[in-house]
Motif scaffolding. Structure first.
Motif, mmCIF file in Angstrom:
data_model
loop_
_atom_site.group_PDB
_atom_site.id
_atom_site.type_symbol
_atom_site.label_atom_id
_atom_site.label_comp_id
_atom_site.label_asym_id
_atom_site.label_seq_id
_atom_site.Cartn_x
_atom_site.Cartn_y
_atom_site.Cartn_z
ATOM 1 N N ALA A 270 4.564 -3.741 -7.767
ATOM 2 C CA ALA A 270 5.769 -3.534 -6.962
ATOM 3 C C ALA A 270 5.829 -4.543 -5.825
ATOM 4 C CB ALA A 270 5.781 -2.113 -6.398
ATOM 5 N N ASN A 271 6.962 -4.588 -5.122
ATOM 6 C CA ASN A 271 7.057 -5.379 -3.901
ATOM 7 C C ASN A 271 6.032 -4.862 -2.900
ATOM 8 O OD1 ASN A 271 9.146 -7.200 -4.495
ATOM 9 N ND2 ASN A 271 10.685 -5.630 -4.158
ATOM 10 N N VAL A 272 5.292 -5.780 -2.304
ATOM 11 C CA VAL A 272 4.242 -5.396 -1.357
ATOM 12 C C VAL A 272 4.821 -5.426 0.049
ATOM 13 C CG1 VAL A 272 1.964 -5.954 -0.449
ATOM 14 C CG2 VAL A 272 2.473 -6.333 -2.879
ATOM 15 N N PRO A 273 4.798 -4.306 0.773
ATOM 16 C CA PRO A 273 5.357 -4.296 2.130
ATOM 17 C C PRO A 273 4.532 -5.143 3.076
ATOM 18 C CG PRO A 273 4.182 -2.246 1.693
ATOM 19 C CD PRO A 273 4.210 -3.005 0.394
ATOM 20 N N GLY A 274 5.212 -5.812 4.010
ATOM 21 C CA GLY A 274 4.531 -6.575 5.037
ATOM 22 C C GLY A 274 4.303 -5.727 6.269
ATOM 23 N N PRO A 275 3.733 -6.311 7.320
ATOM 24 C CA PRO A 275 3.504 -5.564 8.557
ATOM 25 C C PRO A 275 4.802 -4.937 9.066
ATOM 26 C CG PRO A 275 2.371 -7.660 8.639
ATOM 27 C CD PRO A 275 3.222 -7.695 7.416
ATOM 28 N N GLY A 276 4.743 -3.657 9.401
ATOM 29 C CA GLY A 276 5.921 -2.972 9.916
ATOM 30 C C GLY A 276 6.909 -2.559 8.851
ATOM 31 N N GLU A 277 6.541 -2.703 7.579
ATOM 32 C CA GLU A 277 7.457 -2.352 6.491
ATOM 33 C C GLU A 277 6.878 -1.228 5.633
ATOM 34 O OE1 GLU A 277 9.431 -6.745 5.634
ATOM 35 O OE2 GLU A 277 7.799 -6.019 4.342
ATOM 36 N N ILE A 278 7.738 -0.599 4.859
ATOM 37 C CA ILE A 278 7.338 0.379 3.859
ATOM 38 C C ILE A 278 8.083 0.065 2.570
ATOM 39 C CG2 ILE A 278 6.788 2.258 5.463
ATOM 40 C CD1 ILE A 278 9.574 3.399 4.917
ATOM 41 N N VAL A 279 7.643 0.652 1.473
ATOM 42 C CA VAL A 279 8.368 0.551 0.213
ATOM 43 C C VAL A 279 8.256 1.903 -0.488
ATOM 44 C CG1 VAL A 279 6.358 -0.370 -1.020
ATOM 45 C CG2 VAL A 279 8.642 -0.771 -1.919
ATOM 46 N N SER A 280 9.353 2.393 -1.030
ATOM 47 C CA SER A 280 9.395 3.691 -1.698
ATOM 48 C C SER A 280 9.279 3.472 -3.203
ATOM 49 C CB SER A 280 10.709 4.408 -1.367
ATOM 50 O OG SER A 280 10.769 5.676 -2.002
ATOM 51 N N LEU A 281 8.330 4.147 -3.832
ATOM 52 C CA LEU A 281 8.027 3.940 -5.245
ATOM 53 C C LEU A 281 7.969 5.273 -5.990
ATOM 54 C CD1 LEU A 281 5.055 1.444 -4.713
ATOM 55 C CD2 LEU A 281 7.451 0.849 -5.156
ATOM 56 N N ARG A 282 8.693 5.365 -7.093
ATOM 57 C CA ARG A 282 8.593 6.539 -7.981
ATOM 58 C C ARG A 282 7.489 6.275 -8.997
ATOM 59 N NH1 ARG A 282 12.399 6.998 -11.375
ATOM 60 N NH2 ARG A 282 12.304 9.246 -11.673
ATOM 61 N N VAL A 283 6.577 7.227 -9.151
ATOM 62 C CA VAL A 283 5.438 7.033 -10.051
ATOM 63 C C VAL A 283 5.296 8.221 -11.002
ATOM 64 C CG1 VAL A 283 4.190 5.554 -8.438
ATOM 65 C CG2 VAL A 283 3.824 8.038 -8.386
ATOM 66 N N VAL A 284 4.678 7.917 -12.148
ATOM 67 C CA VAL A 284 4.386 8.946 -13.159
ATOM 68 C C VAL A 284 2.967 8.722 -13.666
ATOM 69 C CG1 VAL A 284 6.786 9.242 -13.890
ATOM 70 C CG2 VAL A 284 5.364 7.495 -14.990
ATOM 71 N N PRO A 285 2.306 9.769 -14.174
ATOM 72 C CA PRO A 285 0.967 9.595 -14.762
ATOM 73 C C PRO A 285 1.057 8.709 -16.000
ATOM 74 C CG PRO A 285 1.479 11.918 -14.386
ATOM 75 C CD PRO A 285 2.758 11.170 -14.208
ATOM 76 N N THR A 286 -0.042 8.001 -16.302
ATOM 77 C CA THR A 286 -0.042 7.097 -17.450
ATOM 78 C C THR A 286 -1.448 6.962 -18.002
ATOM 79 O OG1 THR A 286 0.657 4.905 -18.214
ATOM 80 C CG2 THR A 286 -0.449 5.017 -16.086
ATOM 81 N N ASP A 287 -1.559 6.350 -19.171
ATOM 82 C CA ASP A 287 -2.867 6.063 -19.752
ATOM 83 C C ASP A 287 -3.528 4.931 -18.979
ATOM 84 O OD1 ASP A 287 -2.375 7.949 -21.717
ATOM 85 O OD2 ASP A 287 -1.457 6.471 -23.070
ATOM 86 N N GLU A 288 -4.826 4.881 -18.995
ATOM 87 C CA GLU A 288 -5.558 3.876 -18.243
ATOM 88 C C GLU A 288 -5.329 2.468 -18.776
ATOM 89 O OE1 GLU A 288 -9.626 4.747 -17.604
ATOM 90 O OE2 GLU A 288 -9.257 6.774 -16.832
ATOM 91 N N GLY A 289 -4.843 2.321 -20.008
ATOM 92 C CA GLY A 289 -4.659 1.006 -20.584
ATOM 93 C C GLY A 289 -3.426 0.281 -20.101
#
Length: 337
Positions: A270-289
């Motif tokens: 995902a986009n990596v937030p810089g200092p003073g920033e945040i990023v909102s991410l929706r996630v789901v469980p997945t296989d390790e591969g």
């Protein structure tokens, strides 16, 4: 310098000017990709909007007198951000800056080519700037206000402007460069209405992070929506902040002030937030591969696809506390350097 060209502006190789070229070289060396200058423009817009106290985030929401103050703020903010390049001057200097031993006046205009030149800068070097928050672009160059480069002033205070030749003599450092995004300004009308509709600041912040995912969001956006002194508390995992509320819906909200959080965003692709920033991410469980996964709470997680439901709550983010320190989750301001 960007390859993009500006509309209605002549372009050719400027005439030789050793002093101008020394100033250009110093600024380019200090900020080759324009990141520092872009941060100055962004912070200057945000200072004028004063979203934390006014809720404003657009240029057309400002009063005329506020708009005219942009140039003064920009000149001050550039001096602070580039104190490694711009030498200290005292009140005896008529111009704003001294760079590599050369006097330079800082000029900003909302309109490209609209810089007004008072008599004290005639014959001197100018750092000319313009920016458009709606378009998300800015420009910066250096030119000399020589006799042949300016029109004669016709107003009572004898101010002049750059002539067509003068505009052609600008040595551009950056052309149509990108501003750090004004998130609220970029939202479609339906999304913006949904974000601004709640009466309470906490609800507005939460709605933004629910609807605007995988985009870096700065502290000023949060301040504009929260309109509270401790505005970053609206993000915290404190039982009622956005991290708590949205985790139940499958959201992770990493903060850029913590390497542990940045690592989560990187591992998810995902986009990596810089200092003073945040990023909102929706996630789901997945296989390790899966190639873009992060291990949290003993399980593998990936970004949810568009429209994919999140079947269970998101995990908690890694702790940012250590045995020797316990930093606050509040994102602290960082001046552009």
């Amino acid at each position: 310098m960007s390859d993009a060209l500006l509309p209605d502006m002549p372009f050719s190789e400027p005439a030789p000017d050793a002093a101008r070229d020394e100033v250009v070289s110093a600024l380019i060396a200090a900020d080759p990709d324009g990141t520092r200058t872009a941060a100055v423009f962004r912070s200057t817009f945000d200072q004028l909007y004063d979203g934390q106290h006014t809720g404003r985030f657009r240029w057309d929401q400002l009063y005329k007198t506020e708009k005219t103050h942009f140039g003064t703020l920009f000149e001050i903010n550039m001096r602070r951000a580039f104190d490694d390049v711009i030498d200290d001057t005292d009140d005896s200097h008529l111009l704003d800056y001294r760079i590599r031993g050369h006097d330079v006046d800082c000029k900003y205009s909302q309109r490209l080519g609209g810089w007004m030149l008072p008599p004290e800068c005639f014959g001197q070097l100018l750092l000319v700037a313009t920016a458009d928050d709606m378009r998300g672009t800015w420009n910066l160059g250096v030119v000399r206000a020589s006799d042949e480069n300016r029109n004669k002033g016709s107003n009572r205070d004898a101010k002049a402007s750059l002539s067509s030749r003068g505009r052609n003599q600008i040595a551009w450092l950056h052309i149509e460069a990108s501003l750090p995004p004004n998130i609220l300004l970029s939202l479609d009308p339906v999304t913006l209405h949904a974000v601004l509709a709640p009466k309470k600041g906490q609800a507005r912040v939460t709605e933004l992070l629910r609807r605007v995912t995988e985009r870096r969001i700065g502290r000023n956006t949060i301040a504009t929506l929260a309109q509270q002194d401790d505005y970053m508390a609206r993000i915290r995992d404190n039982g009622h902040g956005a991290r708590t509320v949205l985790r139940a819906e499958g959201y992770l909200i990493p903060g850029g002030d913590y390497e542990a959080h940045r690592r989560v965003a990187r591992q998810l692709g995902a986009n990596v937030p810089g200092p003073g920033e945040i990023v909102s991410l929706r996630v789901v469980p997945t296989d390790e591969g899966n190639p873009w996964t992060v291990q949290l709470e003993g399980r593998s997680w990936r970004l949810a696809k568009e429209g994919e439901p999140c079947p269970e709550p998101a995990p908690k983010l890694p702790s940012t506390r250590s045995a020797t320190s316990a930093p606050s989750e509040s994102l602290q301001p960082e001046l552009p350097k």
